[in-house]
Design a protein around this motif. Structure first.
Motif, PDB file in Angstrom:
ATOM      1  N   THR A  26      39.826  46.318  45.872  1.00  0.00           N
ATOM      2  CA  THR A  26      38.725  45.859  44.887  1.00  0.00           C
ATOM      3  C   THR A  26      37.748  46.568  44.575  1.00  0.00           C
ATOM      4  OG1 THR A  26      39.147  43.364  45.942  1.00  0.00           O
ATOM      5  CG2 THR A  26      37.238  43.566  44.492  1.00  0.00           C
ATOM      6  N   GLN A  55      35.821  37.948  42.717  1.00  0.00           N
ATOM      7  CA  GLN A  55      36.536  36.640  42.939  1.00  0.00           C
ATOM      8  C   GLN A  55      37.993  36.695  42.505  1.00  0.00           C
ATOM      9  OE1 GLN A  55      35.564  34.095  44.876  1.00  0.00           O
ATOM     10  NE2 GLN A  55      33.833  35.619  45.536  1.00  0.00           N
ATOM     11  N   ARG A  56      38.131  37.194  41.277  1.00  0.00           N
ATOM     12  CA  ARG A  56      39.577  37.349  40.677  1.00  0.00           C
ATOM     13  C   ARG A  56      40.240  38.231  41.591  1.00  0.00           C
ATOM     14  NH1 ARG A  56      38.591  39.391  36.290  1.00  0.00           N
ATOM     15  NH2 ARG A  56      39.187  41.265  36.589  1.00  0.00           N
ATOM     16  N   CYS A  57      39.852  39.255  41.922  1.00  0.00           N
ATOM     17  CA  CYS A  57      40.752  40.397  42.773  1.00  0.00           C
ATOM     18  C   CYS A  57      40.773  39.570  44.282  1.00  0.00           C
ATOM     19  CB  CYS A  57      39.817  41.546  43.117  1.00  0.00           C
ATOM     20  SG  CYS A  57      39.896  42.665  41.326  1.00  0.00           S
ATOM     21  N   LYS A  58      40.074  38.874  44.604  1.00  0.00           N
ATOM     22  CA  LYS A  58      40.308  38.026  45.890  1.00  0.00           C
ATOM     23  C   LYS A  58      41.255  37.293  45.915  1.00  0.00           C
ATOM     24  CE  LYS A  58      37.790  35.123  49.289  1.00  0.00           C
ATOM     25  NZ  LYS A  58      36.500  34.522  49.588  1.00  0.00           N
ATOM     26  N   GLU A  59      41.218  36.505  44.598  1.00  0.00           N
ATOM     27  CA  GLU A  59      42.371  35.486  44.575  1.00  0.00           C
ATOM     28  C   GLU A  59      43.698  35.987  44.424  1.00  0.00           C
ATOM     29  OE1 GLU A  59      41.036  33.137  41.070  1.00  0.00           O
ATOM     30  OE2 GLU A  59      39.177  32.333  42.134  1.00  0.00           O
ATOM     31  N   GLU A  60      43.835  37.352  43.881  1.00  0.00           N
ATOM     32  CA  GLU A  60      44.915  37.969  43.580  1.00  0.00           C
ATOM     33  C   GLU A  60      45.507  38.751  44.898  1.00  0.00           C
ATOM     34  OE1 GLU A  60      44.323  40.662  40.464  1.00  0.00           O
ATOM     35  OE2 GLU A  60      44.213  39.188  39.021  1.00  0.00           O
ATOM     36  N   THR A 120      30.374  39.068  40.199  1.00  0.00           N
ATOM     37  CA  THR A 120      31.067  37.973  41.121  1.00  0.00           C
ATOM     38  C   THR A 120      32.307  37.635  40.673  1.00  0.00           C
ATOM     39  OG1 THR A 120      28.718  37.458  41.563  1.00  0.00           O
ATOM     40  CG2 THR A 120      30.533  35.919  42.285  1.00  0.00           C
ATOM     41  N   GLU A 121      32.536  37.280  39.388  1.00  0.00           N
ATOM     42  CA  GLU A 121      33.698  36.725  38.825  1.00  0.00           C
ATOM     43  C   GLU A 121      34.874  37.880  38.995  1.00  0.00           C
ATOM     44  OE1 GLU A 121      30.992  37.056  37.073  1.00  0.00           O
ATOM     45  OE2 GLU A 121      30.304  34.825  36.921  1.00  0.00           O
ATOM     46  N   ASN A 122      34.616  39.072  38.730  1.00  0.00           N
ATOM     47  CA  ASN A 122      35.484  40.065  38.872  1.00  0.00           C
ATOM     48  C   ASN A 122      36.133  40.289  40.318  1.00  0.00           C
ATOM     49  OD1 ASN A 122      35.816  40.780  36.305  1.00  0.00           O
ATOM     50  ND2 ASN A 122      34.266  42.413  36.307  1.00  0.00           N
TER      51      ASN A 122
END
Length: 191
Positions: A174, A162-167, A158-160
């Motif tokens: 992703t 979400q990080r790609c989504k934020e980027e 989930t964290e990975n």
């Protein structure tokens, strides 16, 4: 014209095994099968009978009306009950007598043999239904005990995602970057 020849079909699952004992048992039971009419092959029992190369050749090119096909055990004729029944139906339709030495009825194409196969089929279906019921009972019991069913979530997914989504990466980018399936990315996209 009928030929009246006797063939034996013997199968083992691995190269470490041999069909010698099957051939010996068939001959000891009184079936005089010449070496050129013994068909042996090494193939997994999970393969449909008619998809086994040697068996397919036997059925399509060697067996003729009036011949007998002898096997040591019924499971040589198929991967499951349905396959066995379809194989026997195909053979008996061609006028071939099917004999399995592990059954009290010698000729499976006879009325008694057909009855026995129908009984085996009914028992197999009953067992499949019981397995399904026991599985469902076990799942219900686990749920009632508060156990979480299914695969545990992958750590950090989930964290990975979400990080790609934020980027600003897309879901497909992703998935490619993280080596995940698109369905997995979608599951974690809005968490």
């Amino acid at each position: 014209m009928t030929t009246g020849r006797t063939f034996a079909y013997c199968r083992v699952s691995t190269v470490e095994q041999t069909t010698e004992n099957q051939i010996l048992a068939i001959r000891s039971a009184g079936y005089d099968v010449t070496d050129n009419r013994v068909v042996s092959e090494t193939v997994s029992g999970s393969v449909l009978a008619i998809e086994r190369p040697e068996f397919k050749t036997l059925v399509e090119h060697k067996l003729e009306k009036g011949d007998k096909l002898v096997v040591l055990k019924l499971d040589r004729l198929g991967r499951d009950n349905i396959d066995v029944q379809q194989t026997i139906d195909k053979l008996t339709t061609k006028g071939i007598k099917v004999i399995s030495l592990d059954l009290p009825v010698a000729d499976l194409s006879s009325s008694e043999g057909k009855l026995m196969l129908q009984m085996f089929s009914a028992f197999a279906e009953f067992e499949r239904n019981r397995i399904r019921e026991r599985t469902q009972e076990g799942l219900n019991r686990a749920k009632a005990e508060g156990k979480k069913l299914g695969r545990p979530p992958a750590k950090g997914t989930t964290e990975n995602v979400q990080r790609c989504k934020e980027e600003g990466l897309s879901q497909s980018a992703t998935a490619k970057l993280l080596g995940l399936g698109i369905a997995t990315v979608k599951r974690h996209w809005n968490k």
